[in-house]
Design a protein around this motif. Structure first.
Motif, PDB file in Angstrom:
ATOM      1  N   GLU A  68       0.843  -1.205   0.000  1.00 26.39           N
ATOM      2  CA  GLU A  68       0.000   0.000   0.000  1.00 26.39           C
ATOM      3  C   GLU A  68       0.876   1.253   0.000  1.00 26.39           C
ATOM      4  O   GLU A  68       0.644   2.193  -0.771  1.00 26.39           O
ATOM      5  N   THR A  86       1.695   4.659  -2.681  1.00 30.47           N
ATOM      6  CA  THR A  86       1.715   6.080  -2.320  1.00 30.47           C
ATOM      7  C   THR A  86       3.089   6.685  -2.613  1.00 30.47           C
ATOM      8  O   THR A  86       3.199   7.791  -3.147  1.00 30.47           O
ATOM      9  N   ARG A 132      -4.229  -0.374   5.505  1.00 31.25           N
ATOM     10  CA  ARG A 132      -5.544  -0.313   4.869  1.00 31.25           C
ATOM     11  C   ARG A 132      -6.034   1.102   4.585  1.00 31.25           C
ATOM     12  O   ARG A 132      -7.148   1.277   4.119  1.00 31.25           O
ATOM     13  N   MET A 191      -4.205   3.387   2.641  1.00 35.27           N
ATOM     14  CA  MET A 191      -3.859   3.596   1.234  1.00 35.27           C
ATOM     15  C   MET A 191      -4.189   2.320   0.460  1.00 35.27           C
ATOM     16  O   MET A 191      -4.220   1.238   1.027  1.00 35.27           O
ATOM     17  N   LYS A 192      -4.416   2.487  -0.839  1.00 37.46           N
ATOM     18  CA  LYS A 192      -4.778   1.324  -1.653  1.00 37.46           C
ATOM     19  C   LYS A 192      -3.529   0.763  -2.320  1.00 37.46           C
ATOM     20  O   LYS A 192      -2.743   1.512  -2.904  1.00 37.46           O
ATOM     21  N   ASP A 196      -2.071  -2.463  -8.296  1.00 40.07           N
ATOM     22  CA  ASP A 196      -2.028  -3.784  -8.915  1.00 40.07           C
ATOM     23  C   ASP A 196      -0.574  -4.085  -9.261  1.00 40.07           C
ATOM     24  O   ASP A 196       0.100  -3.245  -9.860  1.00 40.07           O
ATOM     25  N   GLN A 230     -10.306  -5.653   6.738  1.00 30.17           N
ATOM     26  CA  GLN A 230     -11.163  -4.754   5.956  1.00 30.17           C
ATOM     27  C   GLN A 230     -12.531  -4.652   6.609  1.00 30.17           C
ATOM     28  O   GLN A 230     -13.238  -3.676   6.433  1.00 30.17           O
ATOM     29  N   LYS A 267     -12.899  -0.585   6.193  1.00 26.92           N
ATOM     30  CA  LYS A 267     -13.935  -0.349   5.208  1.00 26.92           C
ATOM     31  C   LYS A 267     -15.307  -0.459   5.876  1.00 26.92           C
ATOM     32  O   LYS A 267     -16.172   0.376   5.677  1.00 26.92           O
ATOM     33  N   ASP A 313     -15.124   3.597   6.979  1.00 28.27           N
ATOM     34  CA  ASP A 313     -15.897   4.049   5.818  1.00 28.27           C
ATOM     35  C   ASP A 313     -17.391   3.835   6.020  1.00 28.27           C
ATOM     36  O   ASP A 313     -18.185   4.738   5.784  1.00 28.27           O
TER      37      ASP A 313
END
Lengths: 262, 338
Positions: free
Chosen positions: B32, B36, B173, B175-176, B179, B221, B278, B299
């Motif tokens: 993650e 960034t 968790r 930052m994403k 891929d 999550q 999340k 979230d």
């Protein structure tokens, strides 16, 4: 064992209300309390003194009214306290705060162990404990959930991690930061209360601890807050679900699918 | 280090990520943060370096290029098999002095929150905890670090203009992870751990890894949490079953922990952990302020309670009025097995 406990006075969230508009906590007008994590630090220090003898000295930095939190620590068994208070300390970030506290610990002298709460509940950084250890060049253990053993020259502690715990031995002097699991803080006795009212809390200024003025306060702080903003808004409309348990579960599953969570 | 002018500032370049290794394995927070770091490095026209400290970790170094690393800086030594703050500080400080990174990012894990404040003091640089947003100031290239303050009531943006490196921690968790791009390659640089790094350190006597995955609140999550209404330790079984089904973690209110129903490691709130998942499902948790400050930045907040009027039910995004002992098992049953 000569133990210094570093404490902080923080706003009490106990009586805080929630803003119905933003669904966030209203912090204005809250009274000041001893940082909850620090109550465990004080208790652990007092228990160690009861087992091994020595002295527990409470150290804080803040406005003059922070002396009240030092008195609170004395009422539950600390022997005495020192307050760092001066305009020049104002605006200190965690680097400058830990520098000032480390200098005060040196001034107190012959300290074997420093105990801090894991973090203060207002700043939430957990940086001051390790910062003090770094300034003093002492060993450290953070997230301590139990003191397994101690002697004149070492301490054995249990550290909490994401995936379990470990047990480690630190030769003194050292700095430990503690979590709530470590003990149950005692209630002040009448005698403790009286002692806390009588005690003098000396106030130390930067010169008293030999602080370099370029390393404290706003000027001594590497970080600076440049702006503040409200947090991203929460969805302030609550979606209400009721009915039979099966209906509730179905409705909830639908909501989770709608949000691509399931 | 204090930097007095642009010339001194320009001695520092590249964005570093300190890899998080647990039980010998690189953790997802590393990926993650690599994402960034890539974004920041692209804005600065510089490189992403990932620092990998541990024991027998070298063979995993090559896996990090796919997530955006240009270089991986490895120190692999038996003395770092378990987390020893003092050794890791010395090794990392030496790397920073040698290669002068402009930015250093680390996971706000129990290890990161112990290691990085120590490194920041020794290197005389500024550190901002638990950042939720990192960006580059287009005017002067400084790192802008945004973090929640006062239990998530204000977002403060913090700058470290005249010290380098600029250091931040970021919770897992937040930052994403990008891929992975398996075609990417890079350079591995190996650094030594010296004899003097291992002098005057703590001795780690025993290490215990919990077999229960449901305890890792930071990495989940979805968290399903229970309070006093769980009625006893057995009550948490239905939450564990749900967590196991969705690969989530089990949280608890202070009341449940203090009653001895579930270990402290599960406690969410002011004197437990702050979580930012999340989904947070509060089961029979009335929502004392001390609990709310620990989870209000999640979230999606779902509350399940018999009483529709609790603070938690009012602050939740979705409030389910009903019997949690029936609803939670029904939910679990309705979710297909992974």
């Amino acid at each position: 064992m000569k133990i210094v406990v570093c404490i902080k006075q923080v706003p009490a969230t106990n009586d805080a209300k929630i803003d119905p508009e933003t669904k966030r906590i209203i912090r204005e007008g809250l009274k000041a309390i001893l940082n909850p994590f620090d109550t465990y630090a004080v208790e652990e220090a007092v228990q160690l003194r009861e087992r091994f003898g020595g002295e527990v000295i409470v150290l804080s930095m803040g406005p003059e009214k922070a002396a009240l939190s030092i008195r609170e620590a004395v009422s539950v068994g600390a022997d005495r306290g020192v307050l760092l208070s001066d305009r020049a300390f104002g605006g200190s970030d965690t680097w400058a705060t830990s520098y000032a506290l480390a200098n005060a610990i040196r001034k107190i002298g012959d300290v074997d162990l420093v105990i801090c709460g894991k973090q203060a509940v207002d700043g939430d950084t957990a940086q001051v404990g390790p910062g003090i250890a770094a300034h003093l060049d002492w060993k450290q253990a953070t997230y301590v959930m139990a003191v397994e053993d101690a002697s004149d020259d070492s301490i054995v502690v249990k550290r909490m991690h994401e995936d379990g715990y470990d047990i480690c031995e630190l030769k003194l002097p050292a700095v430990v930061t503690v979590v709530k699991d470590i003990n149950t803080p005692r209630i002040p006795t009448l005698r403790g209360r009286l002692a806390s009212e009588k005690i003098e809390v000396p106030v130390w200024k930067p010169a008293d601890i030999g602080a370099d003025l370029s390393k404290i306060g706003l000027d001594g702080s590497p970080t600076r807050v440049v702006r503040t903003a409200p947090p991203p808004p929460r969805n302030t409309v609550t979606k209400k679900i009721s009915g039979t348990s099966a209906e509730c579960a179905d409705a909830l599953i639908k909501e989770l699918r709608l949000r691509s969570i399931l | 280090m204090r930097v007095n002018d642009d010339k001194q500032k320009n001695d520092y370049s590249n964005v570093w990520v300190i890899a998080e290794v647990l039980s010998g394995k690189i953790q997802p927070v590393t990926h993650e943060l690599a994402g960034t770091a890539r974004m920041l490095a692209d804005k600065r026209g510089s490189e992403v370096w990932i620092v990998l400290l541990g024991n027998n970790v070298s063979e995993q170094a090559g896996t990090l290029f796919a997530y955006g690393a240009d270089k991986v800086l490895v120190a692999d030594d038996g003395s770092m098999a378990n987390f020893n703050d003092e050794i890791e500080t010395r090794v990392l400080v030496r790397m920073i002095d040698k290669y002068k990174p402009e930015i250093v990012i680390c996971g706000a894990t129990t290890r990161g929150r112990a290691l990085i404040p120590r490194v920041a003091v020794v290197t005389d640089s500024g550190l901002t905890a638990d950042c939720t947003e990192l960006d580059i100031d287009p005017e002067n290239g400084d790192l802008l670090q945004t973090r929640p303050a006062f239990g998530g009531n204000i977002m403060a943006t913090i700058r470290c203009s005249d010290h380098r490196p600029q250091m931040s921690t970021v919770r897992p968790r937040v930052m994403k992870a990008p891929d992975p791009d398996p075609g990417r390659t890079g350079e591995i640089i190996t650094e030594n751990v010296t004899v003097s790094d291992k002098i005057d350190i703590k001795r780690i006597l025993e290490v215990f890894h919990s077999s229960e995955a449901a305890v890792n609140l930071a990495d989940a999550q979805i968290i399903i949490a229970g309070g006093r209404a769980m009625k006893g330790p057995e009550g948490f079984d239905i939450l564990r079953a749900f967590a196991a089904r969705v690969g989530g973690a089990v949280g608890a209110s202070r009341a449940a922990v203090d009653a001895g129903w579930i270990p402290y490691a599960h406690q969410v709130g002011q004197t437990g952990q702050t979580v930012q998942t999340k989904v947070y499902i509060a089961c029979g948790i009335s929502g004392q302020i001390q609990h709310l400050v620990g989870m209000q930045s999640c979230d999606l907040i779902i509350a399940i309670d018999k009483n529709p009027d609790t603070p938690m039910m009012q602050m939740a995004d979705i409030a389910v009025t009903g019997d949690l002992f029936e609803i939670v098992p029904a939910l679990t049953a309705a979710i297909p097995k992974l």
